[in-house]
Design a protein around this motif. Structure first.
Motif, PDB file in Angstrom:
ATOM      1  N   THR A   1       0.853  -1.197   0.000  1.00  0.00           N
ATOM      2  CA  THR A   1       0.000   0.000   0.000  1.00  0.00           C
ATOM      3  C   THR A   1       0.885   1.242   0.000  1.00  0.00           C
ATOM      4  O   THR A   1       2.059   1.173   0.332  1.00  0.00           O
ATOM      5  N   ILE A   2       0.280   2.344  -0.343  1.00  0.00           N
ATOM      6  CA  ILE A   2       0.955   3.634  -0.194  1.00  0.00           C
ATOM      7  C   ILE A   2      -0.066   4.616   0.369  1.00  0.00           C
ATOM      8  O   ILE A   2      -1.259   4.335   0.373  1.00  0.00           O
TER       9      ILE A   2
ATOM     10  N   LYS B   1      -4.886   0.380  -8.762  1.00  0.00           N
ATOM     11  CA  LYS B   1      -5.083   1.700  -9.385  1.00  0.00           C
ATOM     12  C   LYS B   1      -4.338   2.817  -8.645  1.00  0.00           C
ATOM     13  O   LYS B   1      -4.751   3.968  -8.647  1.00  0.00           O
ATOM     14  N   ALA B   2      -3.276   2.476  -7.975  1.00  0.00           N
ATOM     15  CA  ALA B   2      -2.542   3.473  -7.185  1.00  0.00           C
ATOM     16  C   ALA B   2      -1.043   3.461  -7.475  1.00  0.00           C
ATOM     17  O   ALA B   2      -0.266   4.059  -6.749  1.00  0.00           O
ATOM     18  N   GLY B   3      -0.628   2.772  -8.527  1.00  0.00           N
ATOM     19  CA  GLY B   3       0.799   2.769  -8.872  1.00  0.00           C
ATOM     20  C   GLY B   3       1.643   1.828  -8.053  1.00  0.00           C
ATOM     21  O   GLY B   3       2.870   1.945  -8.037  1.00  0.00           O
ATOM     22  N   VAL B   4       1.012   0.850  -7.392  1.00  0.00           N
ATOM     23  CA  VAL B   4       1.764  -0.027  -6.484  1.00  0.00           C
ATOM     24  C   VAL B   4       1.952  -1.435  -7.042  1.00  0.00           C
ATOM     25  O   VAL B   4       3.044  -1.995  -6.986  1.00  0.00           O
ATOM     26  N   CYS B   5       0.870  -2.011  -7.582  1.00  0.00           N
ATOM     27  CA  CYS B   5       0.894  -3.466  -7.824  1.00  0.00           C
ATOM     28  C   CYS B   5       1.448  -3.862  -9.187  1.00  0.00           C
ATOM     29  O   CYS B   5       1.820  -5.008  -9.391  1.00  0.00           O
ATOM     30  N   ALA B   6       1.464  -2.944 -10.139  1.00  0.00           N
ATOM     31  CA  ALA B   6       1.971  -3.190 -11.498  1.00  0.00           C
ATOM     32  C   ALA B   6       1.106  -4.148 -12.313  1.00  0.00           C
ATOM     33  O   ALA B   6       1.526  -4.610 -13.367  1.00  0.00           O
ATOM     34  N   THR B   7      -0.097  -4.432 -11.849  1.00  0.00           N
ATOM     35  CA  THR B   7      -0.996  -5.294 -12.627  1.00  0.00           C
ATOM     36  C   THR B   7      -1.340  -4.636 -13.964  1.00  0.00           C
ATOM     37  O   THR B   7      -1.560  -5.313 -14.965  1.00  0.00           O
ATOM     38  N   CYS B   8      -1.371  -3.303 -13.987  1.00  0.00           N
ATOM     39  CA  CYS B   8      -1.771  -2.563 -15.184  1.00  0.00           C
ATOM     40  C   CYS B   8      -0.580  -2.274 -16.105  1.00  0.00           C
ATOM     41  O   CYS B   8      -0.699  -1.472 -17.011  1.00  0.00           O
TER      42      CYS B   8
ATOM     43  N   GLY C   1       2.570   9.287 -13.138  1.00  0.00           N
ATOM     44  CA  GLY C   1       2.523   9.817 -11.776  1.00  0.00           C
ATOM     45  C   GLY C   1       3.301   8.923 -10.836  1.00  0.00           C
ATOM     46  O   GLY C   1       4.501   8.734 -10.980  1.00  0.00           O
ATOM     47  N   ALA C   2       2.613   8.328  -9.866  1.00  0.00           N
ATOM     48  CA  ALA C   2       3.289   7.477  -8.881  1.00  0.00           C
ATOM     49  C   ALA C   2       3.792   6.197  -9.527  1.00  0.00           C
ATOM     50  O   ALA C   2       3.124   5.612 -10.363  1.00  0.00           O
TER      51      ALA C   2
ATOM     52  N   GLY D   1      11.009   0.403 -21.071  1.00  0.00           N
ATOM     53  CA  GLY D   1       9.843   1.029 -21.716  1.00  0.00           C
ATOM     54  C   GLY D   1       8.509   0.671 -21.090  1.00  0.00           C
ATOM     55  O   GLY D   1       7.463   0.993 -21.652  1.00  0.00           O
ATOM     56  N   TYR D   2       8.515   0.006 -19.932  1.00  0.00           N
ATOM     57  CA  TYR D   2       7.229  -0.341 -19.316  1.00  0.00           C
ATOM     58  C   TYR D   2       6.649   0.856 -18.565  1.00  0.00           C
ATOM     59  O   TYR D   2       7.394   1.668 -17.998  1.00  0.00           O
ATOM     60  N   ILE D   3       5.330   0.915 -18.556  1.00  0.00           N
ATOM     61  CA  ILE D   3       4.641   1.990 -17.834  1.00  0.00           C
ATOM     62  C   ILE D   3       3.517   1.384 -16.999  1.00  0.00           C
ATOM     63  O   ILE D   3       3.065   0.267 -17.266  1.00  0.00           O
ATOM     64  N   LEU D   4       3.091   2.135 -15.984  1.00  0.00           N
ATOM     65  CA  LEU D   4       1.881   1.779 -15.240  1.00  0.00           C
ATOM     66  C   LEU D   4       0.751   2.567 -15.872  1.00  0.00           C
ATOM     67  O   LEU D   4       0.717   3.805 -15.775  1.00  0.00           O
ATOM     68  N   THR D   5      -0.170   1.871 -16.522  1.00  0.00           N
ATOM     69  CA  THR D   5      -1.182   2.619 -17.270  1.00  0.00           C
ATOM     70  C   THR D   5      -2.177   3.322 -16.352  1.00  0.00           C
ATOM     71  O   THR D   5      -2.802   4.294 -16.759  1.00  0.00           O
TER      72      THR D   5
END
Ligand code: FES
Length: 359
Positions: free
Chosen positions: A247-248, A307-314, A326-327, A339-343
């Motif tokens: 969590t963050i 959906k908070a930039g933590v888990c990298a599922t996206c 962002g985060a 080149g990976y991003i968190l969408t």
């Protein structure tokens, strides 16, 4: 990574502590390749709770060599999914489960002769236990030292399993428990794993930092920050410190305003999305906030959990163009460089942005 969910039957639910369970899933032969995992990875579970599609990531607490798929879930105060899981699940029920993923892992090698250290706090033990067992099972000449912080002895998840592992790997496994609310004889083991404690552990060479191949850290944010800073301050190389955040803190008003402004600046930008081999071109809608929400609004089943930039599922690969992110607590420096991003945290900058979820 396969982005879809698969129905898996719960084979067993084991109570680990008063507020934590572990769940073992049956994996049919046809899905075994999909659910093959690396130590330290996690699963995304999905449930429909009061009409809401709720998704959470839970770390695997087993090593791949153990031949089972098991996650641990600790009930958190007010936690919708964790409360449901701790009370409402039973063997025989079917859950929607995404293929294992996550970069908090290590490629263990039978010829290696390494010393690893895990810092775990509370339910942060889950992925660290997976790595610990993998290290000991895969590398007969390697050692593992676990530093494990908890409130009191009743709240220690996997206490018995760790004791059994200690017996089995007597020479190669060291376990140090740190309890906040219980007094131990040795003062060093009382209290939190905070910065002062870490500095002391390093100074006394309880942890011989220079000899350690990798540090695995998972637990509450302040503990993780304290350990990370102490290690870096004592000269440990950045790439030897692996972190897994559950969590963050929620973004503050200034961060929320900055991300709204980023999205606004991208209004109407053309974005090409690739998922499961299909290509879709969309026009970015700033009201939706990010590429993930735009993809889902366009009908693409883009994966997500926190959906908070933590888990990298996206996670997806930026094939061309530029995005502003962002985060980012979920991607390693190597993934970002590749080149990976968190969408869920990204908005397009300019046009010609191509984002590939299959990449
Ligand atoms: S959904 Fe968790 S990092 Fe994007």
């Amino acid at each position: 990574m396969s982005t879809g969910f698969h129905p898996l039957t719960i084979a067993e639910i084991r109570r680990e502590t008063a507020d934590a369970i572990s769940i073992r899933f049956d994996v049919p032969d046809a899905l075994k390749p999909v659910f093959a995992f690396k130590p330290g990875q996690h699963l995304t579970l999905r449930a429909d709770l009061d009409g809401q599609d709720v998704r959470r990531n839970y770390s695997l607490c087993v090593a791949p060599q153990e031949g089972e798929l098991r996650v641990a879930i600790k009930r958190v105060a007010g936690g919708l999914f964790s409360s449901f899981a701790n009370q409402g699940l039973a063997p025989g029920m079917v859950m929607q489960v995404m293929a294992p993923h996550g970069a908090f892992t290590w490629a263990f090698d039978a010829d290696a002769s390494n010393h690893y250290v895990g810092f775990a706090g509370g339910s942060g033990i889950t992925p660290v236990l997976s790595l610990l067992k993998s290290a000991l099972l895969a590398e007969p000449n390697s050692r593992f030292t676990l530093l494990y912080g908890n409130r009191d002895s009743a709240s220690i998840i996997f206490l018995e399993e760790l004791a059994a592992l200690k017996d089995r790997f007597m020479q190669r496994l060291s376990i140090l428990h740190f309890l906040e609310d219980e007094e131990e004889e040795v003062a060093l083991f009382n209290g939190r794993l905070d910065r002062a404690k870490c500095a002391e552990l390093l100074e006394r060479r309880v942890i011989p930092a220079a000899d350690i191949a990798a540090f695995f850290i998972c637990g509450p944010g302040p503990m993780m920050d304290a350990v990370e800073h102490s290690l870096l301050e004592s000269g440990v190389a950045r790439d030897k410190v692996l972190l897994e955040r559950f969590t963050i803190d929620r973004p503050d008003a200034a961060q929320a305003a900055a991300s709204a402004a980023r999205a606004e600046a991208a209004a109407g930008a053309k974005v090409v999305l690739v998922l499961d081999g299909r290509r879709r071109s969309i026009s970015f809608d700033p009201a939706l906030g990010n590429i993930l929400e735009n993809a889902r609004a366009a009908g693409l089943p883009a994966p997500y959990a926190c959906k908070a930039g933590v888990c990298a599922t996206c996670r997806a690969k930026l094939v061309s163009g530029t995005v502003e992110m962002g985060a980012n607590y979920g991607l390693t420096a190597a993934e970002v460089a590749a080149g990976y991003i968190l969408t869920c945290q990204s908005v397009p900058v300019g046009t010609d942005v191509v984002v590939d979820y299959d990449g």
